[in-house]
Design an enzyme around this catalytic site. Structure first.
Site, mmCIF file in Angstrom:
data_model
loop_
_atom_site.group_PDB
_atom_site.id
_atom_site.type_symbol
_atom_site.label_atom_id
_atom_site.label_comp_id
_atom_site.label_asym_id
_atom_site.label_seq_id
_atom_site.Cartn_x
_atom_site.Cartn_y
_atom_site.Cartn_z
ATOM 1 N N THR A 60 72.639 11.299 -12.389
ATOM 2 C CA THR A 60 72.544 11.672 -13.772
ATOM 3 C C THR A 60 71.343 10.690 -14.373
ATOM 4 O O THR A 60 70.974 9.717 -13.676
ATOM 5 C CB THR A 60 73.893 10.891 -14.545
ATOM 6 O OG1 THR A 60 73.936 9.651 -14.137
ATOM 7 C CG2 THR A 60 74.938 11.596 -13.897
ATOM 8 N N THR A 61 70.903 10.733 -15.537
ATOM 9 C CA THR A 61 70.922 11.658 -16.592
ATOM 10 C C THR A 61 69.614 12.484 -16.899
ATOM 11 O O THR A 61 68.668 12.060 -16.509
ATOM 12 C CB THR A 61 71.266 10.863 -17.839
ATOM 13 O OG1 THR A 61 72.461 10.096 -17.558
ATOM 14 C CG2 THR A 61 71.399 11.731 -18.979
#
Length: 292
Positions: A60-61
């Site tokens: 992520t992100t």
């Protein structure tokens, strides 16, 4: 009278009379070598939930921003495995063809394989059909590939991509940048706000972009906003990595315009990240104290 059985064109795909989809590389794999599809790597687990967050690195992100005449995709570099940092320099943003790019969140190994297969799928289609897929066609293809990973997702090994691209068929070239998000079952959603984010830090990234973004911004401004959003996400989400000035690790990004997809250079990413860190440090320092 004898009629020759020849290939026919259906919905832009070349198919043999017995239904084999020649223009889909993933379909070819499904028929001839299904063990090489990402979703089939976990077919023998007996339905046991594996707790993917603890046994495989997660990434992520990812953030996406549309701007005047284009769209960009940016991602942090951290991958986590449970409460540990599995990697500090994972590549999460990939150019998939001349006018599209995909970012990955979720189980890193499966997600990377899926995006690479998607890139081969687009190249294979263009070679067979002689024309590239439209952006909607690309979005639909990725949707079916994500749906094919449902079995692994039910075992805790989910993949959630974010697709961006320049729509060559758009009426207004200044608004040709498009963003499409997905859920774990392959549902696709057009993001019309001009920005979006996926991954564990997406809530904080979108909150930052909500305050920063305005339609019609230029590419340089969009790049700065993307890095700022990732910086804010890393500030509150331990699974998101911010700019690492010590190790020289910075967010990666791809910009896409009518001229095609271009990966952001490390030097440019470092310049933007250092400017943001310096500005935040100066703001946070008490009056009269050195930022250093």
């Amino acid at each position: 009278m004898t009629v020759d059985r020849a290939p026919r064109i259906t919905d832009g795909d070349t198919r043999l009379s017995f239904g084999s989809n020649l223009s889909s590389f993933s379909e070819y794999l499904r028929v001839h070598a299904p063990e090489h599809l990402p979703q089939n790597r976990f077919a023998d687990t007996g339905g046991v939930v594996m707790g993917g967050g603890d046994v495989a690195p997660h990434g992520t992100t990812i953030v996406a921003i549309s701007y005047a005449g284009g769209v960009l995709l940016a991602g942090d570099r951290r991958a986590t495995m449970g409460n540990l940092i599995a990697s500090r320099d994972v590549q999460k943003v990939y150019v998939t063809d001349d006018y599209s790019a995909a970012g990955i969140a979720g189980t890193a190994g499966i997600a990377i394989e899926l995006v690479r297969l998607f890139a081969v799928e687009l190249e294979h289609y263009e070679k067979i059909e002689g024309v590239p897929l439209t952006f909607d066609g690309k979005a639909n293809r990725l949707s079916s590939m994500v749906r094919g990973n449902l079995g692994a997702a039910m075992q805790g090994l989910a993949v959630v991509p974010l697709l961006v691209g320049y729509d060559l068929d758009a009426v207004d070239p200044s608004r040709a940048g498009r963003i499409v998000s997905y859920d774990v079952v392959g549902g696709r959603y057009e993001e019309r706000a001009g920005y979006h984010a996926v991954g564990s830090g997406s809530l904080f990234a979108k909150s930052a972009l909500k305050k920063l973004y305005s339609p019609g911004i230029d590419e340089d401004t969009a790049l700065r906003f993307a890095v700022e959003a990732l910086y804010d996400a890393a500030d509150d989400d331990s699974a998101t990595g911010g700019p690492d000035l010590t190790r020289g690790i910075y967010p990666t990004a791809v910009t896409i315009t009518s001229a095609g997809a271009v990966e952001l250079s490390t030097a440019k990413a470092a310049e933007i990240a250092r400017e943001i860190v310096a500005a935040r440090t100066a703001t946070a320092s008490p009056e009269g104290e050195s930022a250093l």
